[in-house]
Structures are given as structure tokens and as C-alpha cells.
Design a protein around this motif. Structure first.
Motif, PDB file in Angstrom:
ATOM      1  N   ASP A 203       0.834  -1.199   0.000  1.00 48.22           N
ATOM      2  CA  ASP A 203       0.000   0.000   0.000  1.00 48.22           C
ATOM      3  C   ASP A 203       0.878   1.262   0.000  1.00 48.22           C
ATOM      4  O   ASP A 203       2.034   1.240   0.411  1.00 48.22           O
ATOM      5  CB  ASP A 203      -0.973  -0.014   1.188  1.00 48.22           C
ATOM      6  N   ASP A 204       0.276   2.354  -0.495  1.00 50.28           N
ATOM      7  CA  ASP A 204       1.039   3.588  -0.702  1.00 50.28           C
ATOM      8  C   ASP A 204       1.587   4.166   0.594  1.00 50.28           C
ATOM      9  O   ASP A 204       2.691   4.717   0.623  1.00 50.28           O
ATOM     10  CB  ASP A 204       0.162   4.625  -1.418  1.00 50.28           C
ATOM     11  N   ALA A 205       0.827   4.043   1.662  1.00 51.64           N
ATOM     12  CA  ALA A 205       1.280   4.599   2.940  1.00 51.64           C
ATOM     13  C   ALA A 205       2.568   3.907   3.394  1.00 51.64           C
ATOM     14  O   ALA A 205       3.519   4.557   3.830  1.00 51.64           O
ATOM     15  CB  ALA A 205       0.190   4.428   3.996  1.00 51.64           C
ATOM     16  N   PHE A 206       2.568   2.585   3.248  1.00 48.86           N
ATOM     17  CA  PHE A 206       3.760   1.833   3.633  1.00 48.86           C
ATOM     18  C   PHE A 206       4.958   2.261   2.791  1.00 48.86           C
ATOM     19  O   PHE A 206       6.055   2.462   3.299  1.00 48.86           O
ATOM     20  CB  PHE A 206       3.504   0.333   3.460  1.00 48.86           C
ATOM     21  N   LYS A 207       4.704   2.443   1.495  1.00 46.41           N
ATOM     22  CA  LYS A 207       5.799   2.837   0.589  1.00 46.41           C
ATOM     23  C   LYS A 207       6.339   4.219   0.923  1.00 46.41           C
ATOM     24  O   LYS A 207       7.552   4.432   0.941  1.00 46.41           O
ATOM     25  CB  LYS A 207       5.298   2.834  -0.852  1.00 46.41           C
ATOM     26  N   ALA A 208       5.419   5.146   1.198  1.00 49.13           N
ATOM     27  CA  ALA A 208       5.832   6.520   1.514  1.00 49.13           C
ATOM     28  C   ALA A 208       6.693   6.511   2.775  1.00 49.13           C
ATOM     29  O   ALA A 208       7.750   7.161   2.839  1.00 49.13           O
ATOM     30  CB  ALA A 208       4.603   7.398   1.702  1.00 49.13           C
ATOM     31  N   ASP A 209       6.247   5.752   3.756  1.00 45.36           N
ATOM     32  CA  ASP A 209       6.971   5.649   5.011  1.00 45.36           C
ATOM     33  C   ASP A 209       8.361   5.050   4.790  1.00 45.36           C
ATOM     34  O   ASP A 209       9.358   5.510   5.340  1.00 45.36           O
ATOM     35  CB  ASP A 209       6.154   4.775   5.974  1.00 45.36           C
TER      36      ASP A 209
ATOM     37  N   GLN B 252      11.580  -3.947   3.862  1.00 45.60           N
ATOM     38  CA  GLN B 252      12.163  -2.807   4.573  1.00 45.60           C
ATOM     39  C   GLN B 252      13.612  -3.081   4.984  1.00 45.60           C
ATOM     40  O   GLN B 252      14.499  -2.271   4.749  1.00 45.60           O
ATOM     41  CB  GLN B 252      11.308  -2.521   5.803  1.00 45.60           C
TER      42      GLN B 252
ATOM     43  N   LYS C  97       6.672  -7.729   4.281  1.00 42.24           N
ATOM     44  CA  LYS C  97       6.862  -6.276   4.384  1.00 42.24           C
ATOM     45  C   LYS C  97       8.128  -5.950   5.177  1.00 42.24           C
ATOM     46  O   LYS C  97       8.924  -5.099   4.784  1.00 42.24           O
ATOM     47  CB  LYS C  97       5.665  -5.638   5.104  1.00 42.24           C
TER      48      LYS C  97
END
Lengths: 91, 191
Positions: free
Chosen positions: A73-79, B40, B36
Motif C-alpha cells: 500500500d502507498d502509505a507503507f511505501k511513503a513511510d 524494509q 513487508k
């Protein structure tokens, strides 16, 4: 039990050789044993066929899922990008 | 062309590779949260190694290699401790497939035709695929790791043995047992 009879009955060994053969060249002896077994065992002939179908399905499953819609999701990517920028600034 | 060296641009990493790496992880470990985390960790570990990037591979290949090592660490952790107990249990179960004395199929586990494997009906295929996925998840972690590394990544047997700490003899036993279990699981759930 004679050697030949053992080969003919031993589906455990035959299925082991079926799996090995899909990944590696069998030795001469292994190849002969497998052929003798398959000549008389319909169940292992079927196993052989199904095992190959499963391999193809597994490969298709993994390669098609690499192209499918599951995305971060975009929020995860932005973070995540923010963390990277932060780490870059600290260097 | 081969003299061209690749350069890294971390400012574009997430946009360019995050989804790819996420998919790469998820098909191999089947856990969204863990996947995820690994993505990261991969980027952060890569940042620390930026100076060691020689430009011989593409950015994507380089990042994927870092991720791959992290996945192998997960496999190792999963296949120690509790997972070994479950692998042993599954190994015993597998012996139930064949007669103790002569290795013949036990009647209740003998292979039967699985209709969807022979037909081209897309709906049947789809159902069969979802059964396959569920059955893959039921394999003990170590077997799943060996199976995936061999069948998906086509990794050399020696590498898999070294990375997962299994002997060559055990490798073939695992390859065999994993498939016998998988096929039996599909047959059981299909009918």
C-alpha cells in the motif's frame, strides 16, 4: 523375496526415483529399476504423471503471482522511502 | 555494452522495486507482514552496503540478492526447533503411505485420477490451484523451503544443502516426501 520382486513391489522406492529423475540424471541401475517397476505398476505410472502436473502447476502459480495484483500500500511505501531518505541524510 | 556499469539511486528504490521485492518475498514465505518487514530490511541493509556495490549487476538483481539471503535466514529459523518436530511428525505420517515391509502403496493412499489435472476447464483449474496453495502451506517449513528453492529458483542442490544445513541424502528424502505429501493432500481435498 527375490530382487526382481522387491523392485516390482516397492512403490516407495519407485516414487523416490520418479522425484529424483525430474531433477537429476538417474544412475543406470536406478533407471532400469524404475522402468521395470513402471512397466507393472499403474499406480506409480499415475503418480509419475500427477507429479509432473504438480510441478508445472507450482511453477505457473509462482510465476503468475509475480505478475499479479498484490502490491504494497502507498502509505507503507511513503513511510519506507522516508526512512531511506532519513538514512541517506545521516551519512 | 558490458563495460557499462550500473549505478544506484536510492531515492527511486521504493517506487521502482518495492512491489517486485514484496512479491518475491511473499511467494517464498507466504506471510504478508513478514514480507513487508523483509522488504524494509532489504532496503536498509542495502543502504549500508552502497559503497560495496560494484555496478556489475543491475540494481534490481543486487537488491534481490540481499532479500534472498534474508529469506534463507527465515527458512533456517523456521526449520530449527519446533519446525523440526513437525517435520519429523510429517515424516512418520508419510511412512503410513507405504507398507512397512515391501514399500507397496497402502490401499487408502494409492493414487487415483484427479479429474482437474486432466481437464482444461478454467474453473476446475482455479479450484485445483487454491487446493495446491493450501497444501503447500501445510508442508513443514524445511520441506517447503527445499521444495521452493529447487522448483521455483532452480537452485543447485549443493547450494540448497549448504544454505539450509541438510545433507545430500536428506535433500532427496525431503524432495520425495514433500511431493508424496503434496499429491496426497491434493487428492484428499479434491474428492
Amino acid at each position: 523375496m527375490s530382487y526382481l520382486k522387491k523392485v516390482i513391489y516397492n512403490c516407495k522406492q519407485a516414487t523416490f526415483l520418479i522425484e529424483k529423475k525430474q531433477l537429476k540424471r538417474l544412475s543406470f541401475r536406478e533407471e532400469i529399476e524404475l522402468r521395470i517397476h513402471l512397466a507393472g505398476c499403474g499406480m506409480c505410472v499415475l503418480y509419475n504423471k500427477q507429479s509432473r502436473v504438480i510441478n508445472n502447476m507450482v511453477q505457473q502459480l509462482f510465476h503468475s503471482s509475480l505478475k499479479n495484483e498484490l502490491k504494497l500500500d502507498d502509505a507503507f511505501k511513503a513511510d519506507l522511502q522516508a526512512r531511506i531518505e532519513e538514512a541517506l541524510d545521516n551519512n | 555494452m558490458t563495460t557499462e556499469t550500473n549505478v544506484l539511486n536510492p531515492h527511486k528504490w521504493v517506487a521502482a522495486y518495492a512491489d517486485y521485492l514484496y512479491m518475491y518475498a511473499i511467494v517464498r514465505i507466504n506471510d504478508e507482514d513478514l514480507a513487508k518487514d523483509l522488504v524494509q530490511e532489504t532496503f536498509l541493509a542495502a543502504l549500508e552496503k552502497v559503497n560495496r556495490f560494484e555496478g556489475k549487476s543491475t540494481e534490481r538483481t543486487w537488491l534481490t540478492a540481499i532479500l534472498k539471503n534474508k529469506i534463507i535466514d527465515v527458512y533456517r529459523k523456521k526449520s530449527s526447533g519446533l519446525a523440526i518436530a513437525s517435520a519429523n511428525r510429517a515424516a512418520q505420517e508419510q511412512d503410513e503411505f507405504f507398507e512397512e515391509d515391501n514399500g507397496h502403496w497402502k490401499a487408502e493412499y494409492a493414487p487415483h485420477p484427479i479429474a482437474a489435472m486432466d481437464e482444461q476447464d478454467p474453473l476446475l483449474k482455479k479450484e485445483l490451484n487454491s487446493i495446491l496453495q493450501k497444501c503447500l502451506q501445510k508442508l513443514p517449513a524445511l520441506w517447503n523451503a527445499v521444495f521452493i528453492m529447487k522448483h521455483i529458483d532452480d537452485a543447485p542442490t549443493e547450494n540448497i544443502c549448504t544454505e539450509l544445513h541438510v545433507t545430500q541424502a536428506n535433500f532427496w528424502v525431503i524432495i520425495h516426501r514433500a511431493k508424496v505429501n503434496l499429491r496426497a493432500c491434493i487428492q484428499k481435498n479434491w474428492n
